[in-house]
Scaffold this active site. Structure first.
Site, mmCIF file in Angstrom:
data_model
loop_
_atom_site.group_PDB
_atom_site.id
_atom_site.type_symbol
_atom_site.label_atom_id
_atom_site.label_comp_id
_atom_site.label_asym_id
_atom_site.label_seq_id
_atom_site.Cartn_x
_atom_site.Cartn_y
_atom_site.Cartn_z
ATOM 1 N N ASN A 9 0.868 -1.179 0.000
ATOM 2 C CA ASN A 9 0.000 0.000 0.000
ATOM 3 C C ASN A 9 0.902 1.225 0.000
ATOM 4 O O ASN A 9 1.504 1.547 1.019
ATOM 5 C CB ASN A 9 -0.886 -0.042 1.261
ATOM 6 N N TRP A 10 0.984 1.863 -1.155
ATOM 7 C CA TRP A 10 1.905 3.013 -1.274
ATOM 8 C C TRP A 10 1.346 4.277 -0.634
ATOM 9 O O TRP A 10 2.040 5.277 -0.540
ATOM 10 C CB TRP A 10 2.240 3.256 -2.747
ATOM 11 N N LYS A 11 0.073 4.265 -0.257
ATOM 12 C CA LYS A 11 -0.553 5.454 0.339
ATOM 13 C C LYS A 11 -0.313 6.663 -0.579
ATOM 14 O O LYS A 11 -0.346 6.511 -1.789
ATOM 15 C CB LYS A 11 -0.048 5.658 1.771
ATOM 16 N N HIS A 97 -9.451 1.076 4.955
ATOM 17 C CA HIS A 97 -8.177 1.278 5.640
ATOM 18 C C HIS A 97 -8.399 2.209 6.827
ATOM 19 O O HIS A 97 -9.192 3.147 6.757
ATOM 20 C CB HIS A 97 -7.139 1.864 4.671
ATOM 21 N N GLU A 99 -6.770 4.599 7.923
ATOM 22 C CA GLU A 99 -6.554 6.031 7.651
ATOM 23 C C GLU A 99 -7.791 6.643 6.998
ATOM 24 O O GLU A 99 -8.101 7.813 7.226
ATOM 25 C CB GLU A 99 -5.292 6.205 6.788
ATOM 26 N N GLU A 167 -5.190 -5.016 10.667
ATOM 27 C CA GLU A 167 -4.154 -4.014 10.880
ATOM 28 C C GLU A 167 -4.433 -3.241 12.162
ATOM 29 O O GLU A 167 -5.225 -2.286 12.159
ATOM 30 C CB GLU A 167 -4.124 -3.019 9.707
ATOM 31 N N GLY A 173 2.591 2.184 10.727
ATOM 32 C CA GLY A 173 3.536 3.283 10.558
ATOM 33 C C GLY A 173 4.251 3.695 11.828
ATOM 34 O O GLY A 173 4.893 4.742 11.867
ATOM 35 N N SER A 211 3.561 -2.174 10.257
ATOM 36 C CA SER A 211 5.007 -2.215 10.487
ATOM 37 C C SER A 211 5.644 -3.562 10.131
ATOM 38 O O SER A 211 6.596 -3.985 10.783
ATOM 39 C CB SER A 211 5.343 -1.814 11.932
ATOM 40 N N GLY A 232 2.875 -1.169 4.216
ATOM 41 C CA GLY A 232 2.918 0.245 3.830
ATOM 42 C C GLY A 232 4.336 0.671 3.505
ATOM 43 O O GLY A 232 4.851 0.450 2.407
ATOM 44 N N GLY A 233 4.997 1.267 4.474
ATOM 45 C CA GLY A 233 6.314 1.867 4.258
ATOM 46 C C GLY A 233 7.313 0.938 3.597
ATOM 47 O O GLY A 233 8.078 1.360 2.709
HETATM 48 P P1 PGA Z 1 2.960 0.242 7.552
HETATM 49 O O1 PGA Z 1 1.477 0.447 6.946
HETATM 50 O O2 PGA Z 1 3.480 -1.056 6.973
HETATM 51 O O3 PGA Z 1 3.724 1.430 7.057
HETATM 52 O O4 PGA Z 1 2.816 0.170 9.020
HETATM 53 C C1 PGA Z 1 0.599 -0.644 6.779
HETATM 54 C C2 PGA Z 1 -0.718 -0.173 6.237
HETATM 55 O O5 PGA Z 1 -1.204 0.894 6.640
HETATM 56 O O6 PGA Z 1 -1.316 -0.858 5.385
#
Ligand code: PGA
Length: 251
Positions: A9-11, A97, A99, A167, A173, A211, A232-233
């Site tokens: 997930n590149w956000k 998600h 967010e 998640e 993050g 993470s 994500g990251g």
């Molecule tokens: P993260 O994000 O790996 O940067 O913690 C995961 C996500 O929000 O899907």
């Protein structure tokens, strides 16, 4: 067996130049030596601006969007319908998600409507669930995630068109990852609920997210009922993402 899925997930990250990472990932096929070809479904969810270009790249990568609207078309400035996402060659979409739940107030019923729209358009929905730190500390984790599952899963859901990503909000993050026992208890509860709700609930891929890194991937993938990760990251560079895919292939 549920299929193994490594989803990135590149956000709100990624410019045209970053499509090179997808070409490199497609070429690297970072699966385990000796493993059957492509034991892992690799999905990248770039920002909407890169969807069509990413989906047109040759190779084994599946492309997904990070959100969709629940309506098929209409006066919704700035939104994308599931049909538009499918039309540009993507096959997946993330719904619910944390967010989006927190930034845009998306409720379980909105997430269910978006997921149903995804199914109607021929997309696989990656439906996200997870408790906040306050909910975990209050001992409400299982109530929260099972409630989110019940409220977010549309009637159209099946193992063929639905992936569930657990998640924990406090692990996204933050560098703080849930421990194997914490993940195991939630995934076991989600699996039992999916089996109770869906004819093919045993086949739904259950991802962990929050993470996930090369350093913790093998430990996470060894947890029962973990069929992959939403990353994500660590999905933004080949150096970070490839070892996670390899760990999943080897699990
Ligand atoms: P993260 O994000 O790996 O940067 O913690 C995961 C996500 O929000 O899907």
């Amino acid at each position: 067996m549920p299929r193994k899925i490594a989803a990135g997930n590149w956000k709100m990250n990624g410019l045209q130049a970053d499509l090179q990472m997808l070409r490199d990932l497609a070429a690297a096929r970072p699966t385990a030596p000796g493993a059957p070809a492509d034991p892992v479904t690799m999905v990248i969810c770039p920002p909407a601006t890169l969807l069509a270009a990413a989906a047109s790249l040759p190779g084994p990568l599946a492309i997904g969007a990070q959100d969709c609207h629940s309506a098929p078309a209409g006066a919704h400035t700035g939104d994308l319908s599931a049909q538009m996402i499918r039309d540009c060659g993507a096959r997946f979409v993330i719904t619910g998600h944390s967010e989006r739940r927190s930034d845009y107030g998306e409720t379980d019923s909105i997430v269910a409507a978006k997921s149903a729209a995804a199914h109607a358009a021929g997309l696989t929905a990656i439906i996200c669930l997870g408790e906040t730190l306050a909910q975990r500390e209050a001992g409400k984790t299982l109530d929260v995630v099972l409630g989110q599952l019940a409220g977010s899963l549309p009637e159209s859901a099946s193992a063929a068109n639905t992936v569930i990503a657990y998640e924990p909000v406090w692990a996204i993050g933050t560098g703080r990852v849930a421990g194997p026992a914490e993940i195991a208890s939630v995934h076991a509860a989600l699996r039992a609920a999916l089996i109770a709700d869906l004819a093919d609930g045993a086949e739904v891929s259950l991802l962990y997210g929050g993470s996930v890194k090369a350093a913790n991937a093998a430990e996470i993938f060894a947890v029962p009922e973990v069929n992959g990760a939403l990353v994500g990251g660590a999905s933004l560079t080949l150096a970070d993402f490839a070892p996670i895919i390899s760990a999943l292939a080897a699990a």
